[in-house]
Write a protein that holds these residues in place. Structure first.
Motif, mmCIF file in Angstrom:
data_model
loop_
_atom_site.group_PDB
_atom_site.id
_atom_site.type_symbol
_atom_site.label_atom_id
_atom_site.label_comp_id
_atom_site.label_asym_id
_atom_site.label_seq_id
_atom_site.Cartn_x
_atom_site.Cartn_y
_atom_site.Cartn_z
ATOM 1 N N ASN A 191 0.795 -1.227 0.000
ATOM 2 C CA ASN A 191 0.000 0.000 0.000
ATOM 3 C C ASN A 191 0.828 1.278 0.000
ATOM 4 O O ASN A 191 0.386 2.297 -0.504
ATOM 5 C CB ASN A 191 -0.945 0.021 1.199
ATOM 6 N N ASN A 192 2.002 1.247 0.609
ATOM 7 C CA ASN A 192 2.836 2.439 0.727
ATOM 8 C C ASN A 192 4.268 2.076 0.330
ATOM 9 O O ASN A 192 5.167 2.035 1.165
ATOM 10 C CB ASN A 192 2.777 2.974 2.165
ATOM 11 N N LYS A 228 7.531 3.578 1.584
ATOM 12 C CA LYS A 228 7.932 3.330 2.968
ATOM 13 C C LYS A 228 8.003 1.832 3.256
ATOM 14 O O LYS A 228 7.689 1.383 4.358
ATOM 15 C CB LYS A 228 6.949 4.007 3.929
ATOM 16 N N GLU A 277 6.615 -2.571 6.090
ATOM 17 C CA GLU A 277 6.007 -1.373 5.507
ATOM 18 C C GLU A 277 5.522 -0.448 6.617
ATOM 19 O O GLU A 277 4.700 -0.833 7.442
ATOM 20 C CB GLU A 277 4.840 -1.794 4.610
ATOM 21 N N GLN A 278 6.020 0.773 6.612
ATOM 22 C CA GLN A 278 5.519 1.741 7.592
ATOM 23 C C GLN A 278 4.295 2.447 7.017
ATOM 24 O O GLN A 278 4.222 2.674 5.816
ATOM 25 C CB GLN A 278 6.594 2.736 7.983
ATOM 26 N N GLU A 279 3.360 2.701 7.876
ATOM 27 C CA GLU A 279 2.142 3.433 7.529
ATOM 28 C C GLU A 279 1.472 2.906 6.250
ATOM 29 O O GLU A 279 1.200 3.671 5.323
ATOM 30 C CB GLU A 279 2.453 4.925 7.425
ATOM 31 N N HIS A 286 -1.310 4.804 5.351
ATOM 32 C CA HIS A 286 -0.966 6.229 5.347
ATOM 33 C C HIS A 286 -1.422 6.928 6.625
ATOM 34 O O HIS A 286 -1.832 8.082 6.591
ATOM 35 C CB HIS A 286 -1.503 6.920 4.097
ATOM 36 N N ALA A 287 -1.339 6.204 7.752
ATOM 37 C CA ALA A 287 -1.703 6.768 9.051
ATOM 38 C C ALA A 287 -0.550 6.563 10.027
ATOM 39 O O ALA A 287 0.054 5.490 10.067
ATOM 40 C CB ALA A 287 -2.971 6.105 9.580
ATOM 41 N N LYS A 288 -0.251 7.579 10.798
ATOM 42 C CA LYS A 288 0.834 7.493 11.782
ATOM 43 C C LYS A 288 0.514 6.411 12.818
ATOM 44 O O LYS A 288 -0.623 6.162 13.143
ATOM 45 C CB LYS A 288 1.007 8.837 12.482
ATOM 46 N N THR A 296 4.768 5.839 14.839
ATOM 47 C CA THR A 296 5.162 4.914 13.772
ATOM 48 C C THR A 296 6.453 4.185 14.109
ATOM 49 O O THR A 296 6.546 2.966 13.918
ATOM 50 C CB THR A 296 5.300 5.667 12.432
#
Length: 183
Positions: A112-113, A116, A130-132, A135-137, A161
């Motif tokens: 999704n991201n 990141k 995968e961080q966020e 797309h949310a902290k 995060t």
């Protein structure tokens, strides 16, 4: 800890993928899906590496003695996804851990991201952190390769995060040995 082949990206849990959904819309109102007992397992399918496994059982085994509540099936796809939610207590932020077993889905697909995300491994098993992802902290996720399928472990950690990624890496070390071996 996840070993990475390039600079680490902090991961975000993809809890929203398997933790909140509705079955269908009727006359403009969503009907919540029914929950299934945590002891239910995935349907027996010889092509499914998770056949006969329960994500709730995996989470409960991984976190025995960790002072976390028992795992509960997620609202969306309760036979293949489960979560543990520990609310905020005093100065300790709450944490939500989710596990989704996705037969037939490659662990490299649908990141999704991607900006990141980083390739790596957990205990030698190929994985992507995968961080966020939503797309949310405060979210981080690790996707494990399980044959031609994937297991997705995600963590939400009080809007932090970096903390969520540290937690998902720590938890991944406990969950990975409970997953089917790659052939």
């Amino acid at each position: 800890m996840i070993a990475r082949s390039f600079p680490a990206a902090v991961a975000a849990p993809v809890l929203g993928l398997g933790l909140a959904a509705c079955t269908s819309e009727v006359a403009g109102q969503a009907n919540p899906s029914t929950q299934v007992s945590a002891t239910n397992s995935t349907t027996a399918d010889p092509a499914d590496p998770f056949a006969g496994m329960s994500p709730c059982t995996i989470l409960d085994q991984a976190f025995t003695g960790q002072n976390l509540p028992r795992a509960e099936p997620a609202v969306a796809d309760p036979q293949h996804s489960c979560r543990i939610a520990k609310p905020t207590s005093g100065d300790t932020p709450g944490v939500v851990v989710g596990l989704i077993l996705q037969a037939g889905s490659d662990y490299k697909n649908n990141v999704n991201n991607p900006a990141k995300a980083s390739d790596g491994n957990v205990n030698g098993r190929p994985a992507i952190e995968e961080q966020e992802p939503l797309h949310a902290k405060g979210q981080c996720a690790i996707r494990f390769k399980v044959g031609s399928s994937r297991a997705l472990l995600s963590v939400s950690f009080g809007g932090d995060t970096t903390g969520a990624c540290k937690k998902v890496e720590e938890f991944a070390e406990k969950v990975e040995p409970l997953l089917p071996k790659n052939n």
